[in-house]
Write a protein that holds these residues in place. Sequence first.
Motif, short mmCIF file in Angstrom:
data_model
loop_
_atom_site.label_atom_id
_atom_site.label_comp_id
_atom_site.label_asym_id
_atom_site.label_seq_id
_atom_site.Cartn_x
_atom_site.Cartn_y
_atom_site.Cartn_z
N LEU A 41 46.39 60.83 51.59
CA LEU A 41 45.65 62.16 51.57
C LEU A 41 44.18 62.01 51.54
N THR A 42 43.69 60.61 50.85
CA THR A 42 42.33 60.46 51.10
C THR A 42 41.84 59.99 52.33
N THR A 43 42.61 59.34 53.13
CA THR A 43 42.38 58.89 54.61
C THR A 43 42.18 60.27 55.40
N ILE A 44 43.05 60.97 55.35
CA ILE A 44 42.87 62.47 56.06
C ILE A 44 41.70 62.94 55.90
N ILE A 45 41.16 62.94 54.66
CA ILE A 45 39.68 63.71 54.37
C ILE A 45 38.67 62.73 54.97
N LEU A 106 35.11 58.31 46.19
CA LEU A 106 35.63 59.51 46.58
C LEU A 106 34.52 60.88 46.26
N ALA A 107 34.33 60.76 44.83
CA ALA A 107 33.64 61.70 44.17
C ALA A 107 32.11 61.55 45.05
N VAL A 108 31.57 60.69 45.40
CA VAL A 108 30.27 60.61 45.97
C VAL A 108 30.31 61.22 47.17
N PHE A 109 31.59 60.92 48.16
CA PHE A 109 31.81 61.56 49.32
C PHE A 109 31.77 62.90 49.45
N GLY A 198 40.02 66.96 48.36
CA GLY A 198 39.33 65.86 47.77
C GLY A 198 39.85 65.65 46.25
N LEU A 199 39.39 66.80 45.86
CA LEU A 199 39.85 67.09 44.17
C LEU A 199 41.28 66.63 43.80
N ILE A 200 42.19 67.14 44.73
CA ILE A 200 43.59 67.00 44.58
C ILE A 200 43.83 65.41 44.55
N VAL A 203 42.18 63.86 41.08
CA VAL A 203 42.89 63.99 40.18
C VAL A 203 44.41 62.87 40.00
N GLY A 204 44.89 63.11 41.45
CA GLY A 204 46.21 62.13 41.47
C GLY A 204 45.95 60.82 41.36
N LEU A 205 44.70 60.41 41.74
CA LEU A 205 44.22 58.83 41.58
C LEU A 205 44.07 58.38 40.35
N LEU A 206 43.49 59.42 39.44
CA LEU A 206 43.02 59.00 38.10
C LEU A 206 44.49 59.12 37.16
N ILE A 207 45.43 59.94 37.47
CA ILE A 207 46.52 59.82 36.70
C ILE A 207 47.62 58.97 37.03
N ILE A 208 47.83 58.59 38.26
CA ILE A 208 48.93 57.74 38.77
C ILE A 208 48.55 56.50 38.70
N VAL A 209 47.44 55.85 39.32
CA VAL A 209 47.09 54.60 39.79
C VAL A 209 46.29 53.93 38.55
N PRO A 210 46.92 52.68 38.12
CA PRO A 210 46.34 52.05 37.09
C PRO A 210 44.86 51.41 37.65
N ASN A 211 43.99 51.09 36.55
CA ASN A 211 42.92 50.35 37.09
C ASN A 211 43.27 48.96 36.81
N ARG A 212 42.67 47.98 37.79
CA ARG A 212 42.74 46.61 37.49
C ARG A 212 41.42 45.95 37.83
N ARG A 213 40.94 45.35 36.87
CA ARG A 213 39.64 44.53 36.93
C ARG A 213 39.94 42.91 37.29
N ASP A 214 39.22 42.40 37.63
CA ASP A 214 39.27 40.89 37.76
C ASP A 214 39.02 40.19 36.36
N GLU A 215 39.67 39.06 36.19
CA GLU A 215 39.36 38.62 34.72
C GLU A 215 38.10 37.93 34.53
N GLN A 216 37.44 37.35 35.80
CA GLN A 216 36.22 36.86 35.92
C GLN A 216 35.28 37.62 36.33
N ALA A 217 34.10 37.85 35.46
CA ALA A 217 33.13 38.91 36.19
C ALA A 217 32.33 38.06 37.34
N GLN A 218 31.94 38.85 38.31
CA GLN A 218 31.19 38.31 39.43
C GLN A 218 29.68 38.69 39.30
#
Length: 415
Positions: A41-45, A106-109, A198-200, A203-218
Amino acid sequence: MRLSLTQSRQQFAKSQLRLNSTPPREERRAHPGWVAAIVVLTTIILVMSLESLAVALPAMMTSMRVGLQEMSWTMTGFLVSRTLFVGTAGWLGNRLGNRNLFALSLAVFLGGALGCGLAWRFEALVIWRIVQGMGAGPLLPLFMVILHESFPPEQRGLAQSFYMIGDAAGAVCGRGLAGYLIESLGWRSIFYIHIPLGLIALVGLLIIVPNRRDEQAQSFDPLGLLFLSGFVACLLVGLQSGAQDGWEHTGVRVLLMLAAASFAAFLVTECRVTEPLIDLSLFRRRAYSLICLISAINMIGLIGVVMITPIMLQRLLHLTPIHAGLILVPGAVAWGVAGPIGGKLGDRMDARWLLVASFTLNIWTLWQLASVTLETPSTVLSWRVTCLFCTMALSFTPLFLVCMRSVPTRSLRIA
């Protein structure tokens, strides 16, 4: 008393063990199908915005009372900001996490799309296109990284082909639907239509996809970003100005010299800092360097066809936006069909042979397109464009597969 103290300690230890054995919320894995749906969906947009802009350029030039050279600044500004923020995707992803950076981009876009639709004059349109580029920059590498993380190794060729499906659907909508919207509601509608979709996705991204950060900060590399910004801005603005004012113009030469100096300073800076903005050591890998070169050549041919053909059809052949868009729709369909085929073949065979075959066909198809004239029938033009998209789609997924297999996992975002 001692016994009760010992029991309480044991109970505390067991509770800590249960807590430690429970995976943290940030480490949960989303279902690959849902992740693929959000990426599609994001790619379509994103793709629809690029394709519809190409169809809308003649109407925008008439509305804003500017020529093609002036209107091309909307694309140049977009490319400058997108390129810069592609370079920062590695550091921003390290700090924010892949999902959060995806959501922010996506929000900035979408904010840039709203601004483009409301633009009251040409200069405002260029500024909001720059904002759109800031959001679009990190999205493409994040598409690939999130799909790569969500699917098992034996399905990663198929995973990357989901991007191709979204790309094709966005191209069909951008070329076919854009013509109808422009004639019915005006060119501003091609920007407004992105917002509800884009809003759909957001919202789906924030609900479904987990956030992963690197263990070591750059750490941040301000000099690298400064010199990269100078190089990209001076180069693209210099090339744009040279096409308008001539290559002998003093301002054009100054811009190109500043671009060369900024590029040299960028190379020196990135080789000296401990944590560079862009890890240039990746180019020591011959496979990765070759892929970057081939991808650049492919995109030159593809973007040239996508941007110039609708303008030629409307301005020189006097076709309507709907008719011009429909001539290009079969190419988008071919892109969506050939992309998953290339992904499946990339999982089952040596991708190098598939790349050689597709590149050979690309060269032949571009040679045929170079011979197009105003007397060329629209059916022949549509067929040649369709062949180009088909052959390039076959190579797209194998290119990304070879790229991701040739670099370490920690470098996927920037690679």
